[in-house]
Write a protein that holds these residues in place. Structure first.
Motif, PDB file in Angstrom:
ATOM      1  N   GLU A   1       0.823  -1.217   0.000  1.00  0.00           N
ATOM      2  CA  GLU A   1       0.000   0.000   0.000  1.00  0.00           C
ATOM      3  C   GLU A   1       0.858   1.270   0.000  1.00  0.00           C
ATOM      4  O   GLU A   1       0.443   2.294  -0.530  1.00  0.00           O
ATOM      5  CB  GLU A   1      -0.923   0.046   1.232  1.00  0.00           C
ATOM      6  CG  GLU A   1      -1.829  -1.143   1.417  1.00  0.00           C
ATOM      7  CD  GLU A   1      -1.114  -2.355   2.018  1.00  0.00           C
ATOM      8  OE1 GLU A   1      -0.510  -2.241   3.114  1.00  0.00           O
ATOM      9  OE2 GLU A   1      -1.155  -3.425   1.385  1.00  0.00           O
ATOM     10  N   GLU A   2       2.042   1.205   0.597  1.00  0.00           N
ATOM     11  CA  GLU A   2       2.914   2.384   0.650  1.00  0.00           C
ATOM     12  C   GLU A   2       3.618   2.649  -0.680  1.00  0.00           C
ATOM     13  O   GLU A   2       4.292   3.660  -0.828  1.00  0.00           O
ATOM     14  CB  GLU A   2       3.950   2.230   1.766  1.00  0.00           C
ATOM     15  CG  GLU A   2       3.347   2.338   3.147  1.00  0.00           C
ATOM     16  CD  GLU A   2       4.398   2.296   4.238  1.00  0.00           C
ATOM     17  OE1 GLU A   2       5.603   2.450   3.963  1.00  0.00           O
ATOM     18  OE2 GLU A   2       3.995   2.091   5.398  1.00  0.00           O
ATOM     19  N   TYR A   3       3.481   1.734  -1.614  1.00  0.00           N
ATOM     20  CA  TYR A   3       4.149   1.867  -2.914  1.00  0.00           C
ATOM     21  C   TYR A   3       3.134   2.010  -4.044  1.00  0.00           C
ATOM     22  O   TYR A   3       3.354   1.527  -5.148  1.00  0.00           O
ATOM     23  CB  TYR A   3       5.075   0.664  -3.155  1.00  0.00           C
ATOM     24  CG  TYR A   3       6.300   0.693  -2.276  1.00  0.00           C
ATOM     25  CD1 TYR A   3       7.492   1.223  -2.732  1.00  0.00           C
ATOM     26  CD2 TYR A   3       6.253   0.212  -0.979  1.00  0.00           C
ATOM     27  CE1 TYR A   3       8.624   1.275  -1.918  1.00  0.00           C
ATOM     28  CE2 TYR A   3       7.367   0.261  -0.149  1.00  0.00           C
ATOM     29  CZ  TYR A   3       8.544   0.797  -0.629  1.00  0.00           C
ATOM     30  OH  TYR A   3       9.647   0.845   0.191  1.00  0.00           O
ATOM     31  N   GLN A   4       2.030   2.674  -3.770  1.00  0.00           N
ATOM     32  CA  GLN A   4       0.954   2.849  -4.759  1.00  0.00           C
ATOM     33  C   GLN A   4       1.485   3.385  -6.093  1.00  0.00           C
ATOM     34  O   GLN A   4       1.157   2.870  -7.137  1.00  0.00           O
ATOM     35  CB  GLN A   4      -0.118   3.807  -4.219  1.00  0.00           C
ATOM     36  CG  GLN A   4      -0.949   3.223  -3.096  1.00  0.00           C
ATOM     37  CD  GLN A   4      -1.891   2.125  -3.557  1.00  0.00           C
ATOM     38  OE1 GLN A   4      -2.325   2.111  -4.685  1.00  0.00           O
ATOM     39  NE2 GLN A   4      -2.191   1.202  -2.663  1.00  0.00           N
ATOM     40  N   ASP A   5       2.299   4.426  -6.045  1.00  0.00           N
ATOM     41  CA  ASP A   5       2.799   5.040  -7.279  1.00  0.00           C
ATOM     42  C   ASP A   5       4.174   4.515  -7.675  1.00  0.00           C
ATOM     43  O   ASP A   5       4.764   4.985  -8.636  1.00  0.00           O
ATOM     44  CB  ASP A   5       2.849   6.567  -7.116  1.00  0.00           C
ATOM     45  CG  ASP A   5       1.471   7.150  -6.834  1.00  0.00           C
ATOM     46  OD1 ASP A   5       0.472   6.589  -7.329  1.00  0.00           O
ATOM     47  OD2 ASP A   5       1.386   8.159  -6.105  1.00  0.00           O
ATOM     48  N   LYS A   6       4.699   3.574  -6.893  1.00  0.00           N
ATOM     49  CA  LYS A   6       6.044   3.042  -7.153  1.00  0.00           C
ATOM     50  C   LYS A   6       6.017   1.520  -7.126  1.00  0.00           C
ATOM     51  O   LYS A   6       6.849   0.887  -6.485  1.00  0.00           O
ATOM     52  CB  LYS A   6       7.015   3.557  -6.091  1.00  0.00           C
ATOM     53  CG  LYS A   6       7.114   5.068  -6.002  1.00  0.00           C
ATOM     54  CD  LYS A   6       8.071   5.493  -4.919  1.00  0.00           C
ATOM     55  CE  LYS A   6       7.335   5.479  -3.589  1.00  0.00           C
ATOM     56  NZ  LYS A   6       8.136   5.924  -2.454  1.00  0.00           N
ATOM     57  N   GLU A   7       5.061   0.918  -7.829  1.00  0.00           N
ATOM     58  CA  GLU A   7       4.926  -0.546  -7.785  1.00  0.00           C
ATOM     59  C   GLU A   7       6.145  -1.262  -8.339  1.00  0.00           C
ATOM     60  O   GLU A   7       6.485  -2.344  -7.871  1.00  0.00           O
ATOM     61  CB  GLU A   7       3.662  -0.988  -8.528  1.00  0.00           C
ATOM     62  CG  GLU A   7       2.448  -0.946  -7.627  1.00  0.00           C
ATOM     63  CD  GLU A   7       1.279  -1.708  -8.208  1.00  0.00           C
ATOM     64  OE1 GLU A   7       1.476  -2.831  -8.692  1.00  0.00           O
ATOM     65  OE2 GLU A   7       0.168  -1.149  -8.168  1.00  0.00           O
ATOM     66  N   ASP A   8       6.816  -0.675  -9.327  1.00  0.00           N
ATOM     67  CA  ASP A   8       8.014  -1.311  -9.884  1.00  0.00           C
ATOM     68  C   ASP A   8       9.098  -1.426  -8.820  1.00  0.00           C
ATOM     69  O   ASP A   8       9.764  -2.448  -8.717  1.00  0.00           O
ATOM     70  CB  ASP A   8       8.550  -0.518 -11.086  1.00  0.00           C
ATOM     71  CG  ASP A   8       7.657  -0.677 -12.311  1.00  0.00           C
ATOM     72  OD1 ASP A   8       6.824  -1.608 -12.328  1.00  0.00           O
ATOM     73  OD2 ASP A   8       7.806   0.132 -13.247  1.00  0.00           O
ATOM     74  N   GLU A   9       9.260  -0.359  -8.011  1.00  0.00           N
ATOM     75  CA  GLU A   9      10.259  -0.386  -6.932  1.00  0.00           C
ATOM     76  C   GLU A   9       9.901  -1.473  -5.916  1.00  0.00           C
ATOM     77  O   GLU A   9      10.773  -2.231  -5.482  1.00  0.00           O
ATOM     78  CB  GLU A   9      10.322   0.982  -6.246  1.00  0.00           C
ATOM     79  CG  GLU A   9      11.370   1.072  -5.168  1.00  0.00           C
ATOM     80  CD  GLU A   9      11.407   2.423  -4.464  1.00  0.00           C
ATOM     81  OE1 GLU A   9      12.085   2.513  -3.427  1.00  0.00           O
ATOM     82  OE2 GLU A   9      10.755   3.377  -4.932  1.00  0.00           O
ATOM     83  N   TRP A  10       8.620  -1.580  -5.561  1.00  0.00           N
ATOM     84  CA  TRP A  10       8.178  -2.602  -4.610  1.00  0.00           C
ATOM     85  C   TRP A  10       8.444  -4.000  -5.166  1.00  0.00           C
ATOM     86  O   TRP A  10       8.967  -4.863  -4.467  1.00  0.00           O
ATOM     87  CB  TRP A  10       6.690  -2.423  -4.309  1.00  0.00           C
ATOM     88  CG  TRP A  10       6.186  -3.417  -3.298  1.00  0.00           C
ATOM     89  CD1 TRP A  10       6.281  -3.317  -1.942  1.00  0.00           C
ATOM     90  CD2 TRP A  10       5.519  -4.651  -3.570  1.00  0.00           C
ATOM     91  NE1 TRP A  10       5.721  -4.425  -1.351  1.00  0.00           N
ATOM     92  CE2 TRP A  10       5.243  -5.255  -2.321  1.00  0.00           C
ATOM     93  CE3 TRP A  10       5.135  -5.303  -4.739  1.00  0.00           C
ATOM     94  CZ2 TRP A  10       4.598  -6.490  -2.225  1.00  0.00           C
ATOM     95  CZ3 TRP A  10       4.495  -6.528  -4.630  1.00  0.00           C
ATOM     96  CH2 TRP A  10       4.230  -7.108  -3.390  1.00  0.00           C
ATOM     97  N   ARG A  11       8.140  -4.217  -6.459  1.00  0.00           N
ATOM     98  CA  ARG A  11       8.373  -5.519  -7.085  1.00  0.00           C
ATOM     99  C   ARG A  11       9.859  -5.882  -7.086  1.00  0.00           C
ATOM    100  O   ARG A  11      10.223  -7.029  -6.849  1.00  0.00           O
ATOM    101  CB  ARG A  11       7.837  -5.535  -8.520  1.00  0.00           C
ATOM    102  CG  ARG A  11       6.396  -5.965  -8.578  1.00  0.00           C
ATOM    103  CD  ARG A  11       5.979  -6.314 -10.002  1.00  0.00           C
ATOM    104  NE  ARG A  11       4.685  -5.722 -10.235  1.00  0.00           N
ATOM    105  CZ  ARG A  11       4.461  -4.568 -10.843  1.00  0.00           C
ATOM    106  NH1 ARG A  11       5.458  -3.888 -11.350  1.00  0.00           N
ATOM    107  NH2 ARG A  11       3.248  -4.100 -10.987  1.00  0.00           N
TER     108      ARG A  11
END
Length: 77
Positions: A58-68
């Protein structure tokens, strides 16, 4: 033999590594806010549970690539 995995590294003050030391997984997180923190895990499932709590999607809503990328690095350990 110790095998070292880099989870992420932004600079010398913001980085996370995991060392596989026999049956132990030793995580070192260095940040410019908290200094160095070390955690030891006895299993990969325990490590992944911690990682999912530490990096909630949830904290990476706009940064999903970074989370992945971060989660892929944990899974690669």
């Amino acid at each position: 033999m110790i095998k070292k995995h880099e989870i992420y590294k932004k600079d010398k003050w913001n980085m996370m590594t995991i060392e596989v030391q026999g049956k132990y997984l030793v995580l070192r997180e260095i940040s410019d806010q908290w200094g160095e923190e070390t955690q030891t895990f006895l299993s990969r499932p325990a490590l992944m549970h911690w990682a999912n709590n530490r990096f909630p999607k949830e904290e990476y809503q706009d940064k999903e690539d970074e989370w992945r990328e971060i989660m892929a690095a944990f899974k690669g350990v």
